[in-house]
Design an enzyme around this catalytic site. Sequence first.
Site, PDB file in Angstrom:
ATOM      1  N   ILE A   1      19.465 -14.842  -2.414  1.00  0.00           N
ATOM      2  CA  ILE A   1      20.624 -15.204  -3.444  1.00  0.00           C
ATOM      3  C   ILE A   1      21.360 -15.840  -3.386  1.00  0.00           C
ATOM      4  CG2 ILE A   1      22.621 -13.604  -2.019  1.00  0.00           C
ATOM      5  CD1 ILE A   1      22.519 -12.324  -6.075  1.00  0.00           C
TER       6      ILE A   1
ATOM      7  N   VAL B   1      24.012 -10.003   2.417  1.00  0.00           N
ATOM      8  CA  VAL B   1      24.254 -11.165   1.279  1.00  0.00           C
ATOM      9  C   VAL B   1      25.376 -12.457   1.409  1.00  0.00           C
ATOM     10  CG1 VAL B   1      24.770 -11.479  -1.141  1.00  0.00           C
ATOM     11  CG2 VAL B   1      23.147  -9.318   0.199  1.00  0.00           C
ATOM     12  N   ASP B   2      26.684 -11.081   2.552  1.00  0.00           N
ATOM     13  CA  ASP B   2      27.868 -11.663   2.484  1.00  0.00           C
ATOM     14  C   ASP B   2      27.848 -13.112   3.345  1.00  0.00           C
ATOM     15  OD1 ASP B   2      30.557 -12.027   2.253  1.00  0.00           O
ATOM     16  OD2 ASP B   2      31.377  -9.849   3.275  1.00  0.00           O
TER      17      ASP B   2
ATOM     18  N   SER C   1      25.185  -2.520  -2.805  1.00  0.00           N
ATOM     19  CA  SER C   1      25.502  -1.207  -1.864  1.00  0.00           C
ATOM     20  C   SER C   1      23.860  -0.750  -0.358  1.00  0.00           C
ATOM     21  CB  SER C   1      25.367  -0.286  -2.858  1.00  0.00           C
ATOM     22  OG  SER C   1      27.298  -0.229  -3.277  1.00  0.00           O
ATOM     23  N   THR C   2      23.173  -1.329  -1.073  1.00  0.00           N
ATOM     24  CA  THR C   2      21.568  -1.061  -1.655  1.00  0.00           C
ATOM     25  C   THR C   2      20.719  -1.471   0.583  1.00  0.00           C
ATOM     26  OG1 THR C   2      19.926  -2.864  -1.409  1.00  0.00           O
ATOM     27  CG2 THR C   2      20.395  -0.816  -2.915  1.00  0.00           C
ATOM     28  N   GLY C   3      22.683  -2.382   0.987  1.00  0.00           N
ATOM     29  CA  GLY C   3      22.350  -2.842   2.415  1.00  0.00           C
ATOM     30  C   GLY C   3      22.791  -2.026   3.465  1.00  0.00           C
TER      31      GLY C   3
ATOM     32  N   TYR D   1      25.390  -0.566   3.352  1.00  0.00           N
ATOM     33  CA  TYR D   1      26.523   0.768   2.112  1.00  0.00           C
ATOM     34  C   TYR D   1      25.290   1.258   2.029  1.00  0.00           C
ATOM     35  CZ  TYR D   1      30.656  -2.063   2.203  1.00  0.00           C
ATOM     36  OH  TYR D   1      31.882  -2.256   2.465  1.00  0.00           O
TER      37      TYR D   1
HETATM   38  P1  ADP Z   1      26.247  -3.748   0.973  1.00  0.00           P
HETATM   39  O1  ADP Z   1      26.864  -3.642   1.717  1.00  0.00           O
HETATM   40  O2  ADP Z   1      26.655  -3.855  -0.581  1.00  0.00           O
HETATM   41  O3  ADP Z   1      24.868  -2.587   1.223  1.00  0.00           O
HETATM   42  P2  ADP Z   1      24.325  -6.187   1.731  1.00  0.00           P
HETATM   43  O4  ADP Z   1      24.245  -7.331   2.164  1.00  0.00           O
HETATM   44  O5  ADP Z   1      23.818  -5.452   3.035  1.00  0.00           O
HETATM   45  O6  ADP Z   1      25.333  -5.561   0.978  1.00  0.00           O
HETATM   46  O7  ADP Z   1      22.969  -5.439   1.402  1.00  0.00           O
HETATM   47  C1  ADP Z   1      22.957  -5.794   0.203  1.00  0.00           C
HETATM   48  C2  ADP Z   1      21.175  -6.105  -0.492  1.00  0.00           C
HETATM   49  O8  ADP Z   1      21.221  -7.358  -0.532  1.00  0.00           O
HETATM   50  C3  ADP Z   1      20.345  -4.928   0.252  1.00  0.00           C
HETATM   51  O9  ADP Z   1      19.074  -4.227  -0.192  1.00  0.00           O
HETATM   52  C4  ADP Z   1      19.474  -6.547   0.674  1.00  0.00           C
HETATM   53  O10 ADP Z   1      18.601  -5.864   1.460  1.00  0.00           O
HETATM   54  C5  ADP Z   1      20.060  -7.550   0.369  1.00  0.00           C
HETATM   55  N1  ADP Z   1      19.900  -8.993   0.946  1.00  0.00           N
HETATM   56  C6  ADP Z   1      19.963  -9.039   2.151  1.00  0.00           C
HETATM   57  N2  ADP Z   1      20.395 -10.857   2.141  1.00  0.00           N
HETATM   58  C7  ADP Z   1      20.132 -11.066   0.999  1.00  0.00           C
HETATM   59  C8  ADP Z   1      20.253 -12.735   0.952  1.00  0.00           C
HETATM   60  N3  ADP Z   1      20.356 -13.772   1.746  1.00  0.00           N
HETATM   61  N4  ADP Z   1      19.399 -11.800  -0.912  1.00  0.00           N
HETATM   62  C9  ADP Z   1      19.674 -11.683  -1.526  1.00  0.00           C
HETATM   63  N5  ADP Z   1      19.394 -10.392  -1.102  1.00  0.00           N
HETATM   64  C10 ADP Z   1      19.913  -9.821   0.101  1.00  0.00           C
END
Ligand code: ADP
Length: 169
Positions: free
Chosen positions: A10, A32-33, A121-123, A125
């Site tokens: 992302i 993602v954060d 929310s799929t990571g 969370y």
């Molecule tokens: P949450 O805390 O909302 O669950 P996460 O960041 O842990 O958020 O994960 C949300 C989703 O994004 C997961 O499916 C994870 O595999 C995916 N993800 C992790 N890093 C990235 C990235 N750099 N770009 C896009 N998707 C990502």
Amino acid sequence: MNVTLVQGDISEQRADAIVNAANSSLLGGGGVDGAIHRRGGPEILEECRRLRAGHYGKGLPTGRAVATTAGLLPARWVIHTVGPVYSRSQDRSELLASCHQESLRVADELGARTVAFPAISTGVYGWPLDDAARIAVAAVRAAGTSVEEVRFVLFDTAAYEVFLARISR
Ligand code: ADP
């Protein structure tokens, strides 16, 4: 509105706005954060700190969204939203839908026409991917918005396939 899909990171997306799967502290995390703050540089965190010092003293509530600069990212804005933690005993689907609706509302306020979303929310969370994809796709399709492209950005092939099956239905 076009709903499109790409497999990728992302933080590398060229879009008017990219959505951050933030936590309510707005002060950074993993997934993602982490990728957004790492690549976007310190300017994003500085603006998040200002939000915490002002209107969002208690943090950003689950299901809400707020925008900051995108710093060094190839986007104009980051829209931070806080997904619900998945629960087996409680239905939090409305909050997950709200993340998408609120993010698009903020995008409209900004005048963003292309918005990239991760699978909120799929990571950490823990939301099951197929159910999250169902809720996310339905929420963006139902949103009354001037956004022209909603792009879901899935990190791996498995997540991409799940979203593809959902948008093809
Ligand atoms: P949450 O805390 O909302 O669950 P996460 O960041 O842990 O958020 O994960 C949300 C989703 O994004 C997961 O499916 C994870 O595999 C995916 N993800 C992790 N890093 C990235 C990235 N750099 N770009 C896009 N998707 C990502």
